[in-house]
Design a protein around this motif. Structure first.
Motif, mmCIF file in Angstrom:
data_model
loop_
_atom_site.group_PDB
_atom_site.id
_atom_site.type_symbol
_atom_site.label_atom_id
_atom_site.label_comp_id
_atom_site.label_asym_id
_atom_site.label_seq_id
_atom_site.Cartn_x
_atom_site.Cartn_y
_atom_site.Cartn_z
ATOM 1 N N THR A 169 0.851 -1.184 0.000
ATOM 2 C CA THR A 169 0.000 0.000 0.000
ATOM 3 C C THR A 169 0.888 1.237 0.000
ATOM 4 N N CYS A 170 0.531 2.201 -0.800
ATOM 5 C CA CYS A 170 1.338 3.427 -0.879
ATOM 6 C C CYS A 170 1.237 4.190 0.445
ATOM 7 N N SER A 171 2.378 4.559 1.005
ATOM 8 C CA SER A 171 2.389 5.267 2.289
ATOM 9 C C SER A 171 1.796 6.665 2.155
ATOM 10 N N ASP A 172 1.791 7.209 0.950
ATOM 11 C CA ASP A 172 1.296 8.579 0.776
ATOM 12 C C ASP A 172 -0.182 8.646 0.404
ATOM 13 N N CYS A 173 -0.585 7.885 -0.613
ATOM 14 C CA CYS A 173 -1.979 8.038 -1.091
ATOM 15 C C CYS A 173 -2.855 6.854 -0.691
ATOM 16 N N ASP A 174 -2.259 5.826 -0.043
ATOM 17 C CA ASP A 174 -3.041 4.700 0.463
ATOM 18 C C ASP A 174 -3.604 3.787 -0.627
ATOM 19 N N CYS A 190 6.016 3.416 -1.798
ATOM 20 C CA CYS A 190 5.486 4.610 -2.447
ATOM 21 C C CYS A 190 5.141 4.289 -3.891
ATOM 22 N N CYS A 191 3.950 4.722 -4.350
ATOM 23 C CA CYS A 191 3.571 4.465 -5.739
ATOM 24 C C CYS A 191 4.351 5.395 -6.663
ATOM 25 N N VAL A 192 4.316 5.073 -7.931
ATOM 26 C CA VAL A 192 5.125 5.816 -8.897
ATOM 27 C C VAL A 192 4.713 7.289 -8.939
ATOM 28 N N ASP A 193 3.397 7.541 -8.857
ATOM 29 C CA ASP A 193 2.937 8.934 -8.882
ATOM 30 C C ASP A 193 3.436 9.710 -7.671
ATOM 31 N N CYS A 194 3.290 9.107 -6.511
ATOM 32 C CA CYS A 194 3.629 9.825 -5.272
ATOM 33 C C CYS A 194 5.130 10.039 -5.119
ATOM 34 N N ILE A 195 5.923 9.082 -5.587
ATOM 35 C CA ILE A 195 7.364 9.229 -5.337
ATOM 36 C C ILE A 195 7.919 10.449 -6.053
HETATM 37 ZN ZN LIG Z 1 0.705 6.932 -3.926
#
Ligand SMILES: [Zn+2]
Length: 233
Positions: A169-174, A190-195
């Motif tokens: 699960t992405c730590s930023d956007c869940d 972290c997902c690609v968008d959030c990183i």
């Molecule tokens: Zn994310």
């Protein structure tokens, strides 16, 4: 108090003590499930306690005996215990039967039972136990049209409430993710968008050199550590 009652969907269960779970049906009405391990067998007791069905003096006695000050759920529980009121009681020969019983008779998330005291249960049963009590994920597939005009199938996994789960699960956007970045050996994902919102490409490159972040992919086997996967028919 001898009618059989089934638990309705949408109840929020909480663990009260070891092997005891309770949920509020409505104000002054609580249900309790108690699982007692007995030499490899399990006794399951289901109580549905409505406080208003008790006499005032019965309630006062509980307040004195058990020092219940306010909390309604405690009062409901001690009333049920003291007068031994319950809807049904069943004995299960093993964890498999226990799981079947609970699945059939109550809507109760198995993962809550993860901490049923299994001491004295042989190791082989403990493994079955872990397997049984993993929450289920259901496979969903959808046809997807790629921009180049070809079709593909997207497969994803949802829990009983329809929430999507992935191996991480992405730590930023869940968002659940199947590919993404691992930060500090798994402290964060972290997902690609959030990183790219967090770091510049240059920072990411430096972090990769320092072994503090890398990009990777995960597969279904990672999901199976925490969930039982139910494939689409
Ligand atoms: Zn994310």
């Amino acid at each position: 108090m001898n009618t059989l009652t089934f638990i309705k969907d949408g109840l929020k269960w909480s663990r009260i003590t070891n092997n005891l779970w309770g949920a509020m049906v409505k104000r002054k009405n609580y249900i309790f499930i108690e699982v007692t391990p007995l030499n490899g067998k399990y006794k399951v007791k289901y109580r549905n306690i409505e406080i208003k069905r008790y006499e005032k003096q019965e309630i006062n006695l509980m307040r004195q005996l058990y020092n219940v000050v306010q909390a309604d759920y405690t009062l409901a529980f001690v009333l049920g215990q003291h007068y031994d009121h319950y809807e049904w009681i069943e004995e299960c020969n093993d964890l498999k039967e226990l799981a079947d019983l609970i699945e059939k008779r109550v809507t109760f998330d198995f993962c809550f039972l993860g901490d049923v005291d299994a001491s004295g249960v042989p190791d082989i049963n403990k493994n079955i136990f872990r397997k049984i009590f993993k929450p289920k994920l259901y496979e969903k597939s959808e046809i997807y049209n790629f921009p180049d005009g070809t079709d593909g199938v997207i497969v994803y996994w949802v829990d009983k409430d329809g929430k999507e789960h992935g191996p991480r699960t992405c730590s930023d956007c869940d968002e659940s993710m199947w590919t993404g970045h691992v930060i500090n050996d798994g402290d964060e994902h972290c997902c690609v968008d959030c990183i790219h919102k967090r770091y510049t490409s240059k920072q990411l490159e430096e972090m990769y050199e320092d072994d503090t972040q890398y990009y990777t992919e995960w597969d279904e086997s990672e999901l199976m550590e925490d969930f039982q996967l139910v494939h689409e028919k």
